[in-house]
Design a protein around this motif. Structure first.
Motif, short mmCIF file in Angstrom:
data_model
loop_
_atom_site.label_atom_id
_atom_site.label_comp_id
_atom_site.label_asym_id
_atom_site.label_seq_id
_atom_site.Cartn_x
_atom_site.Cartn_y
_atom_site.Cartn_z
N LEU A 58 0.96 -1.09 0.08
CA LEU A 58 0.06 0.06 -0.01
C LEU A 58 0.79 1.43 -0.02
O LEU A 58 0.45 2.29 -0.77
N PRO A 59 2.03 1.43 0.75
CA PRO A 59 2.69 2.58 0.67
C PRO A 59 3.27 2.69 -0.78
O PRO A 59 3.43 4.00 -1.17
N ALA A 60 3.63 1.82 -1.37
CA ALA A 60 4.48 1.83 -2.83
C ALA A 60 2.99 2.24 -3.51
O ALA A 60 3.45 3.36 -4.48
N LEU A 61 2.02 1.65 -3.39
CA LEU A 61 0.88 2.35 -4.48
C LEU A 61 0.58 3.89 -3.97
O LEU A 61 0.29 4.35 -5.12
N ALA A 62 0.57 4.25 -2.87
CA ALA A 62 0.42 5.54 -2.41
C ALA A 62 1.41 6.49 -3.14
O ALA A 62 1.40 7.43 -3.72
N ALA A 63 2.75 6.06 -3.32
CA ALA A 63 3.87 6.68 -3.83
C ALA A 63 3.71 6.98 -5.32
O ALA A 63 4.20 7.78 -5.88
N VAL A 64 3.34 5.98 -6.21
CA VAL A 64 3.19 5.75 -7.47
C VAL A 64 2.19 6.31 -8.21
O VAL A 64 1.93 6.32 -9.53
N THR A 65 1.16 6.78 -7.23
CA THR A 65 -0.39 7.29 -7.92
C THR A 65 -0.58 8.36 -7.43
O THR A 65 -0.01 8.92 -6.52
N GLU A 66 -1.66 8.99 -8.22
CA GLU A 66 -2.22 10.46 -7.67
C GLU A 66 -3.81 9.89 -7.86
O GLU A 66 -4.27 9.00 -8.68
N ARG A 67 -4.55 10.71 -7.03
CA ARG A 67 -6.00 10.73 -7.25
C ARG A 67 -6.73 9.67 -6.82
O ARG A 67 -7.68 9.60 -6.22
N VAL A 68 -6.51 8.18 -7.21
CA VAL A 68 -7.05 7.13 -7.11
C VAL A 68 -7.18 6.77 -5.63
O VAL A 68 -6.17 7.03 -4.83
N ARG A 69 -8.18 6.24 -5.40
CA ARG A 69 -8.49 5.55 -3.90
C ARG A 69 -7.27 4.38 -3.82
O ARG A 69 -7.33 3.51 -4.87
N ILE A 70 -6.91 4.04 -2.79
CA ILE A 70 -6.13 2.60 -2.52
C ILE A 70 -6.79 2.10 -1.31
O ILE A 70 -7.18 2.70 -0.39
N ARG A 88 -1.99 1.80 10.77
CA ARG A 88 -1.55 1.60 9.50
C ARG A 88 -2.11 2.65 8.68
O ARG A 88 -1.88 3.26 7.68
N ALA A 89 -3.74 2.43 8.80
CA ALA A 89 -4.62 3.03 7.68
C ALA A 89 -4.37 4.40 7.94
O ALA A 89 -4.45 5.10 6.80
N ALA A 90 -4.35 5.13 9.03
CA ALA A 90 -3.94 6.51 9.08
C ALA A 90 -2.76 7.01 8.67
O ALA A 90 -2.73 7.84 8.04
N THR A 91 -1.77 6.23 8.77
CA THR A 91 -0.53 6.47 8.39
C THR A 91 -0.50 6.62 6.83
O THR A 91 -0.05 7.56 6.20
N ILE A 92 -1.10 5.53 6.26
CA ILE A 92 -1.29 5.35 4.72
C ILE A 92 -2.01 6.48 4.22
O ILE A 92 -1.87 7.13 3.08
N ASP A 93 -2.97 7.02 4.92
CA ASP A 93 -3.86 8.07 4.46
C ASP A 93 -3.06 9.34 4.53
O ASP A 93 -3.09 10.25 3.41
N HIS A 94 -1.91 9.19 5.41
CA HIS A 94 -1.29 10.74 5.09
C HIS A 94 -0.12 10.53 3.78
O HIS A 94 0.09 11.36 3.37
N LEU A 95 0.32 9.16 3.78
CA LEU A 95 1.11 8.91 2.62
C LEU A 95 0.63 9.29 1.30
O LEU A 95 0.95 9.81 0.32
N SER A 96 -0.62 8.93 1.28
CA SER A 96 -1.45 9.23 0.03
C SER A 96 -2.35 10.45 -0.03
O SER A 96 -3.11 10.62 -1.02
N ASP A 97 -2.18 11.34 0.97
CA ASP A 97 -2.95 12.47 1.12
C ASP A 97 -4.33 12.21 0.77
O ASP A 97 -5.07 13.25 0.36
N ASN A 161 -2.67 8.66 17.23
CA ASN A 161 -2.30 10.00 16.45
C ASN A 161 -0.96 9.81 15.48
O ASN A 161 -0.06 9.10 16.04
N PRO A 162 -1.07 10.42 14.43
CA PRO A 162 -2.20 11.58 14.01
C PRO A 162 -3.36 10.88 13.60
O PRO A 162 -3.50 9.46 13.23
N LYS A 163 -4.51 11.32 13.59
CA LYS A 163 -5.61 11.23 12.86
C LYS A 163 -5.58 11.13 11.49
O LYS A 163 -4.72 11.83 11.01
#
Length: 294
Positions: A58-70, A88-97, A161-163
């Motif tokens: 999931l972090p790799a998907l966040a890094a190589v994509t824009e706009r799409v939900r993951i 994990r989910a909150a952190t990846i939400d930050h990684l993916s904006d 935290n963070p939320k």
């Protein structure tokens, strides 16, 4: 109805990420990965074969994509502690904006539980544990502190935290059982099913019943179905998991799902070819001949 992609986690990571980038370029809605440790056999029999870990992808998907939900389809609460899922989910939400969707399930794949020592539990206890877990995850993602004293999980004044970036990070549950549907209606934001119109549409009435039982607005639940496309019988799908037909027939199935109330169609690429080029060609064919004309 939105269209999303589900690459096969058994493929090389470079190919999974290439498929994800294709989905972005095609204007699709999301990219999903499965949360399993080995291929399924339906029994305790172990299965060889590559299977990349979902939360590492999931972090790799966040890094190589824009706009799409993951997101993940779906993480079993037999394997993952709810605090770990929430963090994990909150952190990846930050990684993916703000693009993360947390898929949760009660757990079902027998061989991985047997092989790694995860306790599957009888069905009723498994659902009890899932209900505790989803309550805890919701609290950790939204409340300042969480205290919970259950049979399966205990938390004492726990911060998280963070939320998430999103005001409400969506929680998705894939299920068809009556009790699990009621839990989904009460605690989840999205519901996921499998199959084409004949299989998936009748399940909507079960979800409607569950929503009515707990006072949930049925229309507020995001509804998705996973379905493999086999255009003209060239790429057979797993039994019960896909539909075969001409582009016109597949367009009709797509339209029926949309009219019935599904918000998202998730297309696994598992049956679309052994090589990356084959799969990308097949996806382009589906996009041009089926989806753009629907």
């Amino acid at each position: 109805m939105k269209i999303s992609l589900w690459p096969n986690s058994s493929r090389p990571v470079s190919e999974i990420l290439a498929e994800a980038r294709w989905a972005v370029d095609a204007g699709w809605h999301g990219v999903w990965v499965a949360d399993h440790y080995m291929p399924n056999t339906g029994t305790e029999e172990r299965a060889d074969g590559d299977y990349h870990e979902a939360w590492a992808l999931l972090p790799a998907l966040a890094a190589v994509t824009e706009r799409v939900r993951i997101g993940v389809l779906v993480s079993p609460t037999t394997v993952h502690h709810p605090a770990l899922l929430a963090k994990r989910a909150a952190t990846i939400d930050h990684l993916s904006d703000g693009r993360m969707v947390l898929g949760m399930g009660a757990g079902w794949q027998i061989n991985e539980h047997a092989a790694y020592g995860f306790d599957l539990l009888p069905a009723r206890e498994r659902v009890d544990r899932f209900e505790e877990a989803i309550r805890i995850v919701n609290s950790l993602l939204t409340e300042d502190r969480t205290t919970y004293d259950g049979k399966h999980f205990q938390l004492d004044d726990a911060p998280a935290n963070p939320k998430p970036v999103q005001a409400k990070l969506p929680i998705l549950v894939g299920t068809a059982g009556p009790r699990m549907l009621r839990i989904t209606a009460r605690h989840a934001d999205e519901w996921n099913s499998w199959g084409g119109p004949e299989t998936a549409i009748p399940k909507l009435s079960l979800l409607q019943t569950a929503c009515d039982a707990v006072g949930r607005d049925f229309g507020s639940m995001w509804k998705s179905s996973n379905i493999m496309f086999d255009v003209a019988g060239k790429r057979p799908a797993a039994p019960g998991r896909g539909i075969t037909g001409s582009p016109e027939q597949l367009r009709d199935a797509f339209g029926r799902l949309a009219e019935a109330g599904f918000d998202e169609l998730i297309l696994p690429s598992w049956n679309l070819g052994d090589s990356l080029s084959e799969r990308l060609d097949a996806l382009a064919e589906i996009e041009t001949d089926v989806l753009r004309s629907a």
